[in-house]
Design a protein around this motif. Structure first.
Motif, PDB file in Angstrom:
ATOM      1  N   UNK A  50      30.430 -15.651   4.703  1.00 42.15           N
ATOM      2  CA  UNK A  50      30.885 -16.973   4.305  1.00 42.15           C
ATOM      3  C   UNK A  50      30.700 -17.157   2.800  1.00 42.15           C
ATOM      4  N   UNK A  51      31.804 -17.370   2.056  1.00 46.41           N
ATOM      5  CA  UNK A  51      31.675 -17.544   0.608  1.00 46.41           C
ATOM      6  C   UNK A  51      31.048 -18.893   0.253  1.00 46.41           C
ATOM      7  N   UNK A  52      30.305 -18.896  -0.839  1.00 47.89           N
ATOM      8  CA  UNK A  52      29.650 -20.109  -1.309  1.00 47.89           C
ATOM      9  C   UNK A  52      30.196 -20.443  -2.682  1.00 47.89           C
ATOM     10  N   UNK A  53      30.596 -21.690  -2.877  1.00 48.99           N
ATOM     11  CA  UNK A  53      31.126 -22.137  -4.154  1.00 48.99           C
ATOM     12  C   UNK A  53      30.103 -23.045  -4.806  1.00 48.99           C
ATOM     13  N   UNK A  54      29.754 -22.743  -6.056  1.00 46.61           N
ATOM     14  CA  UNK A  54      28.809 -23.554  -6.810  1.00 46.61           C
ATOM     15  C   UNK A  54      29.545 -24.179  -7.982  1.00 46.61           C
ATOM     16  N   UNK A  55      29.471 -25.491  -8.080  1.00 44.43           N
ATOM     17  CA  UNK A  55      30.131 -26.208  -9.165  1.00 44.43           C
ATOM     18  C   UNK A  55      29.062 -26.674 -10.136  1.00 44.43           C
ATOM     19  N   UNK A  56      29.202 -26.237 -11.386  1.00 40.00           N
ATOM     20  CA  UNK A  56      28.216 -26.624 -12.387  1.00 40.00           C
ATOM     21  C   UNK A  56      28.917 -27.494 -13.441  1.00 40.00           C
ATOM     22  N   UNK A  57      29.079 -28.743 -13.121  1.00 40.30           N
ATOM     23  CA  UNK A  57      29.701 -29.688 -14.053  1.00 40.30           C
ATOM     24  C   UNK A  57      29.017 -31.033 -13.876  1.00 40.30           C
ATOM     25  N   UNK A  58      29.033 -31.807 -14.929  1.00 38.14           N
ATOM     26  CA  UNK A  58      28.387 -33.114 -14.821  1.00 38.14           C
ATOM     27  C   UNK A  58      29.395 -34.118 -14.283  1.00 38.14           C
ATOM     28  N   UNK A  59      28.917 -35.179 -13.703  1.00 34.25           N
ATOM     29  CA  UNK A  59      29.780 -36.228 -13.168  1.00 34.25           C
ATOM     30  C   UNK A  59      30.351 -37.060 -14.296  1.00 34.25           C
ATOM     31  N   UNK A  60      31.576 -37.538 -14.069  1.00 35.25           N
ATOM     32  CA  UNK A  60      32.213 -38.410 -15.053  1.00 35.25           C
ATOM     33  C   UNK A  60      31.671 -39.824 -14.894  1.00 35.25           C
ATOM     34  N   UNK A  61      31.539 -40.500 -16.012  1.00 36.26           N
ATOM     35  CA  UNK A  61      31.131 -41.906 -15.954  1.00 36.26           C
ATOM     36  C   UNK A  61      32.339 -42.730 -15.539  1.00 36.26           C
ATOM     37  N   UNK A  62      32.108 -43.993 -15.210  1.00 35.36           N
ATOM     38  CA  UNK A  62      33.199 -44.867 -14.802  1.00 35.36           C
ATOM     39  C   UNK A  62      34.233 -45.007 -15.916  1.00 35.36           C
ATOM     40  N   UNK A  63      33.763 -45.083 -17.135  1.00 36.70           N
ATOM     41  CA  UNK A  63      34.692 -45.216 -18.264  1.00 36.70           C
ATOM     42  C   UNK A  63      35.530 -43.949 -18.435  1.00 36.70           C
ATOM     43  N   UNK A  64      34.903 -42.783 -18.286  1.00 35.17           N
ATOM     44  CA  UNK A  64      35.635 -41.524 -18.397  1.00 35.17           C
ATOM     45  C   UNK A  64      36.673 -41.395 -17.284  1.00 35.17           C
ATOM     46  N   UNK A  65      36.321 -41.821 -16.077  1.00 32.82           N
ATOM     47  CA  UNK A  65      37.272 -41.795 -14.966  1.00 32.82           C
ATOM     48  C   UNK A  65      38.472 -42.688 -15.263  1.00 32.82           C
ATOM     49  N   UNK A  66      38.197 -43.880 -15.784  1.00 34.45           N
ATOM     50  CA  UNK A  66      39.260 -44.822 -16.110  1.00 34.45           C
ATOM     51  C   UNK A  66      40.202 -44.231 -17.164  1.00 34.45           C
ATOM     52  N   UNK A  67      39.644 -43.628 -18.183  1.00 32.66           N
ATOM     53  CA  UNK A  67      40.451 -43.017 -19.241  1.00 32.66           C
ATOM     54  C   UNK A  67      41.285 -41.866 -18.672  1.00 32.66           C
ATOM     55  N   UNK A  68      40.677 -41.063 -17.816  1.00 31.62           N
ATOM     56  CA  UNK A  68      41.382 -39.938 -17.215  1.00 31.62           C
ATOM     57  C   UNK A  68      42.555 -40.422 -16.352  1.00 31.62           C
TER      58      UNK A  68
END
Length: 85
Positions: A50-68
């Motif tokens: 079974x493959x395992x995926x590891x995501x190494x990224x920080x979460x976006x803030x609400x403002x960053x989500x809105x801009x995106x």
């Protein structure tokens, strides 16, 4: 009148055959043996397969989500619309 009688008789025959097929399929599916136990199936799968995926990224803030989201909407509006019939 005779044609109507033949049509009704044909519909009755079709209904009878459909009911017979449905009943026999139900009976056949009831008589089948149950599927393999899910616990045995889960044990047979090895952890290495079974493959395992590891995501190494920080979460976006609400403002960053809105801009995106605003940038995505602008990109969608900039593209010409495709109309289908």
């Amino acid at each position: 009148m005779k044609t109507l009688k033949n049509a009704l008789n044909s519909m009755e025959l079709i209904f009878t055959v459909a009911v017979a097929v449905a009943c026999s399929a139900s009976y056949a599916s009831f008589m089948q043996t149950p599927a393999a136990d899910t616990a045995n199936t889960a044990q047979s799968a090895s952890a290495a397969a079974m493959p395992v995926v590891t995501i190494s990224a920080r979460r976006m803030t609400a403002e960053e989500k809105h801009i995106s989201l605003m940038q995505e909407r602008q990109a969608l509006l900039a593209r010409p619309a495709v109309h289908t019939l």
